[in-house]
Design an enzyme around this catalytic site. Structure first.
Site, short mmCIF file in Angstrom:
data_model
loop_
_atom_site.label_atom_id
_atom_site.label_comp_id
_atom_site.label_asym_id
_atom_site.label_seq_id
_atom_site.Cartn_x
_atom_site.Cartn_y
_atom_site.Cartn_z
N ASP A 34 75.65 9.27 -41.15
CA ASP A 34 74.19 9.35 -41.16
C ASP A 34 73.63 8.22 -40.29
OD1 ASP A 34 71.96 10.71 -43.36
OD2 ASP A 34 71.33 9.02 -42.11
N ASN A 90 69.63 17.68 -50.66
CA ASN A 90 68.17 17.77 -50.81
C ASN A 90 67.75 19.21 -50.53
OD1 ASN A 90 67.72 15.05 -51.44
ND2 ASN A 90 67.78 14.49 -49.28
N VAL A 99 65.78 17.93 -42.66
CA VAL A 99 66.51 18.79 -41.73
C VAL A 99 66.87 20.07 -42.48
CG1 VAL A 99 68.52 19.02 -40.23
CG2 VAL A 99 67.43 16.77 -40.51
N HIS A 103 73.14 20.69 -45.42
CA HIS A 103 74.05 19.55 -45.25
C HIS A 103 74.21 18.82 -46.57
CE1 HIS A 103 69.93 18.19 -44.57
NE2 HIS A 103 70.30 17.03 -45.10
P1 5GP Z 1 67.68 15.25 -45.51
O1 5GP Z 1 66.58 14.26 -45.76
O2 5GP Z 1 67.20 16.46 -44.75
O3 5GP Z 1 68.47 15.61 -46.74
O4 5GP Z 1 68.72 14.47 -44.63
C1 5GP Z 1 68.69 14.39 -43.25
C2 5GP Z 1 69.53 13.20 -42.88
O5 5GP Z 1 69.86 13.30 -41.53
C3 5GP Z 1 68.82 11.86 -43.08
O6 5GP Z 1 69.55 11.04 -43.98
C4 5GP Z 1 68.77 11.26 -41.67
O7 5GP Z 1 68.98 9.88 -41.65
C5 5GP Z 1 69.85 12.03 -40.95
N1 5GP Z 1 69.61 12.23 -39.54
C6 5GP Z 1 68.46 12.67 -38.97
N2 5GP Z 1 68.59 12.76 -37.63
C7 5GP Z 1 69.86 12.37 -37.36
C8 5GP Z 1 70.60 12.25 -36.13
O8 5GP Z 1 70.12 12.52 -35.04
N3 5GP Z 1 71.88 11.80 -36.24
C9 5GP Z 1 72.46 11.50 -37.44
N4 5GP Z 1 73.73 11.07 -37.41
N5 5GP Z 1 71.80 11.61 -38.61
C10 5GP Z 1 70.52 12.04 -38.56
#
Ligand code: 5GP
Length: 119
Positions: A34, A90, A99, A103
């Protein structure tokens, strides 16, 4: 993916259009660190397909792929930390999903009770 919907950031990582610190890849799954870790070990395990926005959709449509995500989480926890891990999916904007490409957050390495939230 429909032609009108935007490609997800995770599909761009799968297609090597943006960089990531990739720790695992198979035919159907990719895993990487992450970019904003909320735990000493914080990995994302991502089905390569962009067909499912969240774990509910994935579980209903392809439970075997969900099982692969969980097995990958365990394998990565074995490799990167003690083998114990927290798995977070989430599901929905109001709980912090940003996103909409399913995931799993795999977190470990010194989490304590009371630190369930990511923030
Ligand atoms: P969500 O909040 O949708 O469950 O998690 C999305 C996760 O993706 C977040 O923890 C965020 O830090 C991570 N994330 C967002 N953009 C990127 C990226 O470009 N690269 C990586 N490695 N992680 C990302």
């Amino acid at each position: 993916m429909s032609e009108t919907s935007q490609k997800s950031i995770f599909s761009m990582i799968v297609d090597r259009e943006i960089p990531a610190d990739i720790v695992f890849e198979s035919d159907r799954i990719i895993a990487f660190r992450d970019i904003a870790p909320k735990a000493p070990v914080h990995l994302l395990v991502v089905p390569k397909t962009a067909d499912y926005r969240n774990v509910t959709e994935l579980a209903a449509a392809d439970p075997a792929l969900l099982a692969e995500v969980v097995a990958t989480a365990q394998q990565l926890a074995n490799e990167h930390t003690s083998g114990e891990y927290r798995l977070v999916f989430n599901t929905g904007e109001s709980v912090g999903q940003t996103v909409f490409h399913v995931h799993a957050h795999v977190m470990g390495g010194g989490l304590t009770e009371g630190s369930l939230g990511l923030g």
